[in-house]
Design a protein around this motif. Structure first.
Motif, mmCIF file in Angstrom:
data_model
loop_
_atom_site.group_PDB
_atom_site.id
_atom_site.type_symbol
_atom_site.label_atom_id
_atom_site.label_comp_id
_atom_site.label_asym_id
_atom_site.label_seq_id
_atom_site.Cartn_x
_atom_site.Cartn_y
_atom_site.Cartn_z
ATOM 1 N N SER A 299 5.758 1.780 12.781
ATOM 2 C CA SER A 299 5.940 0.324 12.749
ATOM 3 C C SER A 299 5.804 -0.304 11.353
ATOM 4 N N PRO A 300 4.965 0.207 10.437
ATOM 5 C CA PRO A 300 4.888 -0.427 9.108
ATOM 6 C C PRO A 300 6.233 -0.468 8.378
ATOM 7 N N PRO B 103 7.145 -7.012 8.722
ATOM 8 C CA PRO B 103 7.144 -7.579 7.368
ATOM 9 C C PRO B 103 5.806 -7.322 6.660
ATOM 10 N N VAL B 104 5.905 -6.930 5.392
ATOM 11 C CA VAL B 104 4.713 -6.512 4.664
ATOM 12 C C VAL B 104 3.701 -7.660 4.556
ATOM 13 N N ILE B 105 4.214 -8.879 4.458
ATOM 14 C CA ILE B 105 3.304 -10.007 4.283
ATOM 15 C C ILE B 105 2.405 -10.169 5.506
ATOM 16 N N ILE B 106 2.971 -9.850 6.687
ATOM 17 C CA ILE B 106 2.170 -9.951 7.921
ATOM 18 C C ILE B 106 1.091 -8.879 7.924
ATOM 19 N N VAL C 1 2.683 -6.565 -2.536
ATOM 20 C CA VAL C 1 2.299 -7.657 -1.626
ATOM 21 C C VAL C 1 0.897 -7.459 -1.072
ATOM 22 N N VAL C 2 0.679 -6.310 -0.427
ATOM 23 C CA VAL C 2 -0.647 -6.040 0.139
ATOM 24 C C VAL C 2 -1.685 -5.973 -0.980
ATOM 25 N N SER C 3 -1.279 -5.405 -2.111
ATOM 26 C CA SER C 3 -2.214 -5.255 -3.228
ATOM 27 C C SER C 3 -2.711 -6.599 -3.755
ATOM 28 N N ILE C 4 -1.831 -7.609 -3.781
ATOM 29 C CA ILE C 4 -2.256 -8.935 -4.254
ATOM 30 C C ILE C 4 -3.409 -9.454 -3.410
ATOM 31 N N PHE C 5 -3.310 -9.212 -2.098
ATOM 32 C CA PHE C 5 -4.363 -9.692 -1.199
ATOM 33 C C PHE C 5 -5.652 -8.899 -1.366
ATOM 34 N N LEU C 6 -5.546 -7.617 -1.608
ATOM 35 C CA LEU C 6 -6.715 -6.751 -1.515
ATOM 36 C C LEU C 6 -7.332 -6.382 -2.869
#
Lengths: 265, 397
Positions: free
Chosen positions: A109-110, A114-117, A208-213
């Motif tokens: 599923s990944p 959408p990566v942002i979700i 994208v995920v990296s910006i959050f984490l």
């Protein structure tokens, strides 16, 4: 005999293909000459020729730390995703259990969500677990994104492998573990390695995920680039981009070469 | 390989014990029974072939013996030990597959060494036994090659060496020669047979090729619909088939269907206006329960063609049937006649080509004759009553 009408169509097809490739590649390749500019501004075409931005990239601790962080995260992600993905592929290809299709869909599923979700979901959970801004959180997140690539590669290898080989090994006295280590693993190794390389690349240029984490104290290279572009537009970004591009391209080529090494059956 | 004179006591227990015993073996996939109650006892050193059409359960039976498929019911005993719940890697059974199943990432020698490594043999012993096994299959000097560098026949020899190098208690072969061309197959049949005998190996061999089965086996088990229809030596199966299926499956057969009527020790097979004598021995073997639909089986080489007008040509007491010659096929050492019987059934006759025999031409009206001793009586479960007023037989199971 049919060449008379085929020829123009063929030319059209080639032209269309070339144009598509150009549109896909041009924005990427434009950074390469830009990174060698002598001026202080990010311009195209570049003015003069210099490698000073590469020097800055290597000497500036902000960039070199980001580079190191990215490499660490990508390496750990590749290992974790390869192990988990290989096991998952074995389970979904060889296993016979209810809900096998659903499990397979969930693992893949990944690729679709959408990566942002994914990023928002992970951020809210990881905050509670207090693993944001750490290498652990980022590796876990990237692993989830990378596992599908490993599963797809290994599953393809497994499906093309002759199952009689495993049964032959068993009849010759090899238990399940030794059969896997001596027969199955060597035969699916090209798929496993290709999957691992894809996993590395997935993490290596993930933003994208990296910006959050990530946090100010722990940033990966793509996040560092994102931050820099928003503040000062410095040609170092172009140098870093070119380096990223070179690494990714090399690994991709390597993955294709490895994939072709499948032993003749 | 006789056991005569050996005292039946503890010291000879190993040799007197059957190598393999199957009891009530069953396997169903869903609701479909693939193997439906197989009993079989195989002696040490015996070469047994499981023969039957595809889907008859022979391969499933073999896979259950190997342990790849779990039986639904019944037991498997190898060398006196119950193997029903034992995984394949602890059964000590060598298996040879149709597609060879050589490990492509290992050389021929590494392939052969694999079962020895699994048994933790010493390095020097492995080297010695691999060399012996390569010599056994006449492929000395090929040990360093990878499977893809070997021909199909060579690959199958390496697979054979790999399966026997650890002296398994049973050697299982699943149509091992099926992928090879005819000439090579025939050469390898003899080789497999000789080496197996030389090693004293107990072999369970699966094939759908009846000629292969007849050439190689001590005994043959004919499979039909998940059961062993007949078990015996090739001659037994050919000369004394117990059913229409076996008669039809092994060799060419002429089958005359009709209604059996008991008469003293023997009887008669009746169809329309024809009556054929059935001997006492054939009647006793068929063991039919009263009068019923039955068939006479006569092999093509046991039929003789005679002139219909020549009453003396048919021996007294022999059975005869009218026929007309449809085709004459010259096959070198024999001549094969295809004939039409009065009821449009066909018959086949094989005639040795000697030079002096009478040759019949297509269209000739002839008479076929055979000795009563040369026919076999079997029940005909699909048969219909031949006379008006007869009750129909039980429906086909």
């Amino acid at each position: 005999m049919t060449d008379s009408w085929r020829q123009p169509r063929r030319l059209l097809l080639v032209a269309l293909g070339a144009l598509t490739v150009f549109f896909l590649m041009a924005p990427t390749l434009v950074v390469v000459p830009m990174s060698f500019t002598a001026s202080n501004a990010l311009t195209f075409p570049p003015e003069g020729l210099s490698t000073r931005w590469y020097e800055k990239m290597v000497t500036d601790p902000q960039w070199s730390t980001g580079f190191l962080n990215s490499a660490k995260v990508a390496f750990l992600t590749a290992i974790l995703a390869t192990v988990l993905g290989t096991l998952a592929a074995l389970g979904t290809v060889r296993g016979r259990f209810p809900g096998r299709g659903a499990v397979n869909g969930l693992i893949l599923s990944p690729l679709i969500v959408p990566v942002i979700i994914i990023a928002i979901g992970m951020f809210s959970v990881f905050v509670r677990w207090k693993i944001t801004g750490s290498i652990v959180g980022l590796v876990l997140a990237h692993t989830a994104l990378a596992v599908p690539f490993v599963v797809v590669n290994v599953a393809t290898s497994l499906r093309s492998m002759d199952r009689n080989l495993e049964q032959a090994a068993q009849s010759l006295g090899a238990g399940p573990v030794r059969t896997f280590r001596r027969i199955t693993l060597p035969l699916i190794l090209p798929g496993v390695l290709a999957g691992g390389l894809f996993a590395f690349i997935t993490s290596w240029d993930e933003v994208v995920v990296s910006i959050f984490l990530t946090s100010a104290r722990f940033r990966t290279l793509p996040v560092e680039m994102w931050e820099q572009v928003r503040q000062v537009v410095d040609p170092t970004v172009a140098a870093v981009s070119t380096t990223l591009l070179a690494v990714t391209t090399t690994l991709l080529l390597l993955a294709f070469v490895v994939r072709r090494q499948a032993p003749a059956r | 390989m006789t056991t005569a004179g050996r005292p039946i006591d503890g010291s000879s227990e190993r040799l007197d014990r059957p190598a393999l015993v199957l009891r009530g073996l069953e396997k169903s996939f869903g609701d479909v029974p693939a193997v439906d109650g197989v009993d079989l006892e195989v002696r040490q050193g015996e070469f047994i072939t499981l023969l039957g059409p595809s889907g008859s359960g022979k391969t499933t039976t073999l896979r259950m013996i190997a342990g790849f498929t779990r039986q639904s019911a019944g037991t498997i005993e190898i060398d006196g030990a119950d193997m029903s719940q034992v995984p394949p890697y602890r059964r000590d059974v060598g298996m040879i597959f149709q597609n060879y199943a050589l490990f492509p990432h290992m050389t021929a020698a590494e392939n052969i060494a694999f079962p020895l490594e699994m048994r933790r043999a010493s390095r020097s012993e492995i080297r010695r036994r691999v060399a012996e096994a390569l010599a056994l299959v006449k492929l000395e000097g090929f040990g360093g090659r990878y499977p893809r560098q070997l021909s199909g026949g060579q690959q199958q020899r390496i697979a054979f060496a790999r399966a026997v190098v650890f002296h398994p208690r049973l050697l299982l072969m699943d149509e091992p020669l099926g992928a090879l061309d005819k000439k090579l197959r025939e050469a390898l049949q003899l080789e497999v047979m000789h080496i197996s005998r030389q090693l004293g190996a107990t072999v369970i061999y699966v094939t759908h090729d009846q000629e292969e089965a007849l050439v190689m086996s001590d005994r043959i088990a004919i499979f039909n619909r998940g059961r062993i229809e007949q078990l015996g030596r090739g001659e037994d199966l050919y000369d004394r088939p117990v059913s229409l299926f076996v008669a039809d499956f092994i060799g060419d057969s002429n089958i005359l269907r009709g209604w059996f009527e008991r008469d003293g020790d023997g009887g008669w097979l009746v169809r329309d206006a024809s009556r054929w004598r059935v001997g006492a021995a054939a009647t006793a073997r068929a063991a039919l329960d009263g009068d019923r639909a039955a068939a006479l089986v006569v092999r093509p080489e046991r039929l003789r063609i005679v002139d219909p007008g020549d009453a003396g040509a048919a021996a007294a007491g022999a059975n005869t049937v009218e026929a007309s010659v449809r085709d004459v096929l010259y096959l070198g050492s024999i001549r094969k006649y295809e004939l039409t019987l009065p009821d449009e059934q066909t018959a086949t006759v094989r005639q040795q080509v000697g030079g002096n025999e009478r040759v019949w031409q297509p269209g000739a009206r002839v008479r076929l004759t055979w000795a009563v001793d040369d026919e076999v009586l079997v029940s005909d479960p699909g048969g219909r009553p031949s006379r008006p007023g007869d009750v129909p037989t039980a429906p086909l199971a």
